[in-house]
Design an enzyme around this catalytic site. Structure first.
Site, PDB file in Angstrom:
ATOM      1  N   GLU A   1      -5.645  -7.737  -1.238  1.00  0.00           N
ATOM      2  CA  GLU A   1      -6.377  -7.591   0.025  1.00  0.00           C
ATOM      3  C   GLU A   1      -7.822  -7.222  -0.288  1.00  0.00           C
ATOM      4  O   GLU A   1      -8.093  -6.416  -1.180  1.00  0.00           O
ATOM      5  CB  GLU A   1      -5.769  -6.483   0.906  1.00  0.00           C
ATOM      6  CG  GLU A   1      -4.415  -6.780   1.499  1.00  0.00           C
ATOM      7  CD  GLU A   1      -3.964  -5.671   2.444  1.00  0.00           C
ATOM      8  OE1 GLU A   1      -4.847  -4.934   2.974  1.00  0.00           O
ATOM      9  OE2 GLU A   1      -2.753  -5.518   2.633  1.00  0.00           O
TER      10      GLU A   1
ATOM     11  N   GLU B   1       0.799  -1.218   0.000  1.00  0.00           N
ATOM     12  CA  GLU B   1       0.000   0.000   0.000  1.00  0.00           C
ATOM     13  C   GLU B   1       0.846   1.289   0.000  1.00  0.00           C
ATOM     14  O   GLU B   1       0.780   2.101   0.923  1.00  0.00           O
ATOM     15  CB  GLU B   1      -0.997  -0.002   1.164  1.00  0.00           C
ATOM     16  CG  GLU B   1      -2.047  -1.098   1.005  1.00  0.00           C
ATOM     17  CD  GLU B   1      -3.253  -0.928   1.903  1.00  0.00           C
ATOM     18  OE1 GLU B   1      -3.166  -0.207   2.914  1.00  0.00           O
ATOM     19  OE2 GLU B   1      -4.294  -1.519   1.584  1.00  0.00           O
TER      20      GLU B   1
END
Length: 337
Positions: free
Chosen positions: A165, A61
């Site tokens: 995710e 991320e």
């Protein structure tokens, strides 16, 4: 898959990169980038011949505020790793928490580009599904548009789609959790239709999302129960608590920003997220670390080991509806159990 979740200097602005601030220093300090390159060179040297490793997820991320540093750094990192390991697949998260790939240009060889696909109704403050969440009506069509936007780069370049995710937070209310299972089913159906690989977040936890989780009477949970209650009361758990108990603190600050700085729109998710990061997840969360530490004061090593043993699979509970749902979308899983 080896995942580097927290980089030197913090690759994003939030707690899950071990960032105690709200600044991602990684993108503006060359020495943090150098250390990351050296770390991956060492990891690649160690695992280059290991057949159990599917690949390397280089940066979890990332959130480069300018969007100008991330692509050149990925190219630098790819070249450094390929000098050591030419075989393992590299998994590359998009910018802005793995949502944005527009700055990447042509795909690099033997690389998979990784999107994260958390849907608004699955967050702790999510509304019904279908229903209103954060002022937006969300149904299957909205979820599909979000997925298509997040995977546009992969579909355009013909590269594999990997959802690294996703997954809802379960709140313990049967009706609301049923809606979240439906949300999950709709997402998995989309992934199947687009031949997208996926990995659910998360496998094991203390009861929020995990496929397996500690039972409520686990000694570890009993020991930290006062801290968990305080976390909920203060809303400091960014992933699993609401701001209900601290609205009297947040509302005046939010109002001041609306009145004094109406054009302020900080990266990556705007003013309200910025305020909550600073107040809930830093200012109020930092002193709670000491409370958590005090739960384990005086604990002998053998007792600490016994607490850790509580996370063994045979001592955890399986979230059966979730397991059954996932089996429907894993070839051969239903037959094998």
């Amino acid at each position: 898959m080896l995942d580097l979740h927290a980089l030197p200097g913090y690759q994003n602005q939030h707690w899950h990169s071990d960032n105690p601030t709200h600044w991602a220093q990684f993108w503006t300090h060359r020495h943090f980038q150098d250390r990351t390159v050296h770390l991956w060179e060492a990891l690649a040297a160690r695992y280059r011949d290991n057949p159990w490793v599917a690949g390397y997820n280089l940066i979890n991320e990332p959130a480069d505020p300018t969007g100008q540093a991330i692509a050149p750094f990925y190219r630098r990192l790819e070249a450094a790793i390929r000098a050591v390991d030419r075989h393992h697949v590299l998994f590359l998260d998009g910018n802005r928490y793995s949502l944005d790939f527009h700055m990447f240009g042509d795909p690099m060889p033997n690389c998979v580009y990784t999107a994260h696909d958390y849907a608004l109704p699955g967050f702790i403050d999510g509304g019904g599904y279908p229903g209103i969440t954060r002022g937006e009506y969300v149904d299957r069509a909205v979820v599909e548009r979000s997925f298509l936007a997040r995977t546009e780069y992969m579909r355009r370049t013909g590269t594999p789609i990997w959802i690294g995710e996703f997954g809802p937070v379960f709140v313990g209310d049967a009706a609301r959790d049923a809606e979240r299972y439906q949300l999950l089913r709709d997402q998995l159906t989309l992934y199947h239709q687009h031949a997208a690989g996926w990995s659910l977040w998360t496998y094991k936890d203390i009861g929020l999302q995990g496929l397996v989780h500690l039972p409520p009477d686990a000694p570890y949970l009993q020991r930290i129960a006062p801290v968990l209650a305080k976390k909920a009361r203060l809303g400091v758990d960014a992933w699993g608590s609401l701001d209900t108990g601290v609205r009297h603190i947040l509302e005046p600050i939010e109002r001041t920003f609306r009145e004094e700085f109406p054009d302020f729109d900080p990266f990556p998710f705007g003013t309200q997220s910025w305020v909550h990061t600073l107040v809930r997840h830093i200012l109020l969360a930092e002193p709670l670390v000491r409370d958590f530490g005090r739960c384990f004061e005086g604990l002998a090593p053998a007792d600490a080991e016994a607490l850790a043993d509580g996370f063994r699979f045979d001592r955890c509970r399986v979230r059966t509806p979730l397991a059954d749902l996932l089996r429907e979308f894993v070839p051969g899983a239903a037959a094998s159990g």
